[in-house]
Design a protein around this motif. Structure first.
Motif, PDB file in Angstrom:
ATOM      1  N   ASP A  10       0.756  -1.337   0.010  1.00 11.16           N
ATOM      2  CA  ASP A  10      -0.085   0.231  -0.144  1.00 11.16           C
ATOM      3  C   ASP A  10       1.061   1.229  -0.097  1.00 11.16           C
ATOM      4  O   ASP A  10       1.954   1.487   0.724  1.00 11.16           O
ATOM      5  N   GLY A  11       0.501   2.236  -1.004  1.00 13.02           N
ATOM      6  CA  GLY A  11       1.341   3.508  -0.943  1.00 13.02           C
ATOM      7  C   GLY A  11       2.402   3.593  -1.847  1.00 13.02           C
ATOM      8  O   GLY A  11       3.226   4.474  -1.992  1.00 13.02           O
ATOM      9  N   ALA A  12       2.658   2.345  -2.310  1.00 16.14           N
ATOM     10  CA  ALA A  12       3.908   2.260  -3.381  1.00 16.14           C
ATOM     11  C   ALA A  12       3.429   2.518  -4.762  1.00 16.14           C
ATOM     12  O   ALA A  12       4.565   2.923  -5.584  1.00 16.14           O
ATOM     13  N   LEU A  13       2.471   2.739  -5.007  1.00 15.70           N
ATOM     14  CA  LEU A  13       2.008   3.105  -6.414  1.00 15.70           C
ATOM     15  C   LEU A  13       1.639   4.388  -6.538  1.00 15.70           C
ATOM     16  O   LEU A  13       0.553   4.982  -5.737  1.00 15.70           O
ATOM     17  N   PRO A  14       2.072   5.326  -7.483  1.00 11.60           N
ATOM     18  CA  PRO A  14       1.829   6.542  -7.727  1.00 11.60           C
ATOM     19  C   PRO A  14       0.426   6.806  -8.156  1.00 11.60           C
ATOM     20  O   PRO A  14      -0.269   5.766  -8.566  1.00 11.60           O
ATOM     21  N   GLU A  15      -0.165   7.973  -8.009  1.00  5.47           N
ATOM     22  CA  GLU A  15      -1.625   8.340  -8.502  1.00  5.47           C
ATOM     23  C   GLU A  15      -1.385   7.997 -10.060  1.00  5.47           C
ATOM     24  O   GLU A  15      -0.455   8.309 -10.784  1.00  5.47           O
ATOM     25  N   ILE A  16      -2.503   7.433 -10.454  1.00  2.00           N
ATOM     26  CA  ILE A  16      -2.624   7.367 -12.003  1.00  2.00           C
ATOM     27  C   ILE A  16      -2.138   8.411 -12.993  1.00  2.00           C
ATOM     28  O   ILE A  16      -1.822   8.416 -14.095  1.00  2.00           O
ATOM     29  N   ALA A  48      13.380  13.848 -11.225  1.00  2.00           N
ATOM     30  CA  ALA A  48      12.471  14.011  -9.761  1.00  2.00           C
ATOM     31  C   ALA A  48      11.524  12.773  -9.581  1.00  2.00           C
ATOM     32  O   ALA A  48      11.353  12.227  -8.490  1.00  2.00           O
ATOM     33  N   TYR A  49      10.898  12.290 -10.946  1.00  2.00           N
ATOM     34  CA  TYR A  49      10.051  10.994 -10.798  1.00  2.00           C
ATOM     35  C   TYR A  49      10.938   9.838 -10.449  1.00  2.00           C
ATOM     36  O   TYR A  49      10.123   9.119  -9.645  1.00  2.00           O
ATOM     37  N   LEU A  50      12.073   9.703 -10.816  1.00  2.00           N
ATOM     38  CA  LEU A  50      12.873   8.690 -10.621  1.00  2.00           C
ATOM     39  C   LEU A  50      13.379   8.487  -9.025  1.00  2.00           C
ATOM     40  O   LEU A  50      13.089   7.649  -8.458  1.00  2.00           O
ATOM     41  N   GLN A  51      13.574   9.622  -8.506  1.00  2.00           N
ATOM     42  CA  GLN A  51      14.000   9.854  -7.249  1.00  2.00           C
ATOM     43  C   GLN A  51      12.658   9.454  -6.314  1.00  2.00           C
ATOM     44  O   GLN A  51      12.969   9.000  -5.027  1.00  2.00           O
ATOM     45  N   GLN A  52      11.432   9.994  -6.689  1.00  2.00           N
ATOM     46  CA  GLN A  52      10.418   9.648  -5.918  1.00  2.00           C
ATOM     47  C   GLN A  52       9.861   8.293  -6.119  1.00  2.00           C
ATOM     48  O   GLN A  52       9.782   7.439  -4.907  1.00  2.00           O
ATOM     49  N   LEU A  53      10.230   7.409  -7.019  1.00  2.00           N
ATOM     50  CA  LEU A  53       9.940   6.075  -7.060  1.00  2.00           C
ATOM     51  C   LEU A  53      11.135   5.114  -6.399  1.00  2.00           C
ATOM     52  O   LEU A  53      10.774   4.199  -5.817  1.00  2.00           O
ATOM     53  N   THR A  54      12.441   5.679  -6.314  1.00  2.00           N
ATOM     54  CA  THR A  54      13.538   4.857  -5.773  1.00  2.00           C
ATOM     55  C   THR A  54      13.611   5.419  -4.226  1.00  2.00           C
ATOM     56  O   THR A  54      14.267   4.623  -3.408  1.00  2.00           O
ATOM     57  N   GLY A  55      12.933   6.172  -3.806  1.00  2.00           N
ATOM     58  CA  GLY A  55      13.028   6.967  -2.474  1.00  2.00           C
ATOM     59  C   GLY A  55      11.905   6.344  -1.559  1.00  2.00           C
ATOM     60  O   GLY A  55      11.033   5.480  -1.907  1.00  2.00           O
ATOM     61  N   GLU A  56      11.788   7.233  -0.514  1.00  2.00           N
ATOM     62  CA  GLU A  56      10.808   6.690   0.256  1.00  2.00           C
ATOM     63  C   GLU A  56       9.441   7.093   0.136  1.00  2.00           C
ATOM     64  O   GLU A  56       8.345   6.199   0.611  1.00  2.00           O
ATOM     65  N   TYR A  57       9.108   7.891  -0.872  1.00  2.00           N
ATOM     66  CA  TYR A  57       8.034   8.435  -1.318  1.00  2.00           C
ATOM     67  C   TYR A  57       7.087   7.580  -1.776  1.00  2.00           C
ATOM     68  O   TYR A  57       6.003   7.315  -1.441  1.00  2.00           O
ATOM     69  N   TYR A  58       7.523   6.577  -2.579  1.00  2.00           N
ATOM     70  CA  TYR A  58       6.952   5.275  -3.066  1.00  2.00           C
ATOM     71  C   TYR A  58       7.473   4.055  -2.769  1.00  2.00           C
ATOM     72  O   TYR A  58       7.513   3.065  -3.149  1.00  2.00           O
ATOM     73  N   GLN A  59       8.018   4.093  -1.498  1.00  2.00           N
ATOM     74  CA  GLN A  59       8.491   2.910  -0.767  1.00  2.00           C
ATOM     75  C   GLN A  59       9.573   2.172  -1.661  1.00  2.00           C
ATOM     76  O   GLN A  59       9.673   0.816  -1.729  1.00  2.00           O
TER      77      GLN A  59
END
Length: 142
Positions: A10-16, A48-59
């Motif tokens: 839960d929480g690992a997937l970004p908004e569509i 920025a999107y890559l950092q969001q995916l690999t970081g804590e933001y999307y687990q």
């Protein structure tokens, strides 16, 4: 993408509707994608999107990079770790654990280097202040 949805916490997937989701969708085909290709698909930079995916933001999605050639030019290629496609929660968790460690390693070494740089910057500032005092402040009328 269905395999990713099955094991992603839960929480690992970004908004569509988000660019981070679009990047994840592209990487969800399991192939390696060149930087220029991703820029074209996403309409510009994607750091920025890559950092969001690999970081804590999307687990901590585990996204691998490697150097290659794309259209005659050296490029970085990106691909999603195969464990995210396994439909096995434990393998997905292993991939996220590796990504989290890499993320924290980068954070630690970046901070460590910043501390070293701080000492150097402090010394350089003191030298600049001294020179300013001698050359500029000393010429001001009293």
């Amino acid at each position: 993408m269905d395999n990713l949805l099955f094991t992603a916490p839960d929480g690992a997937l970004p908004e569509i509707t988000s660019p981070a989701y679009e990047l994840l969708l592209i990487l969800s085909d399991g192939n390696k994608h060149a930087r220029d290709h991703l820029c074209n698909e996403l309409g510009g930079g994607f750091r920025a999107y890559l950092q969001q995916l690999t970081g804590e933001y999307y687990q901590h999605w585990l996204i691998h990079t490697e150097q290659g050639e794309f259209k005659g030019k050296k490029q970085t290629y990106y691909n999603l770790d195969e464990r995210h496609f396994s439909c096995d929660w434990e393998q997905d968790k292993d991939a996220r654990t590796i990504a989290r460690k890499q993320y924290k390693d980068r954070s630690y070494y970046g901070t460590k280097n910043a501390v070293k740089r701080l000492e150097q910057a402090k010394q350089e500032k003191a030298e600049a202040d001294k020179e300013y005092q001698q050359r500029i402040e000393s010429k001001k009328p009293t």
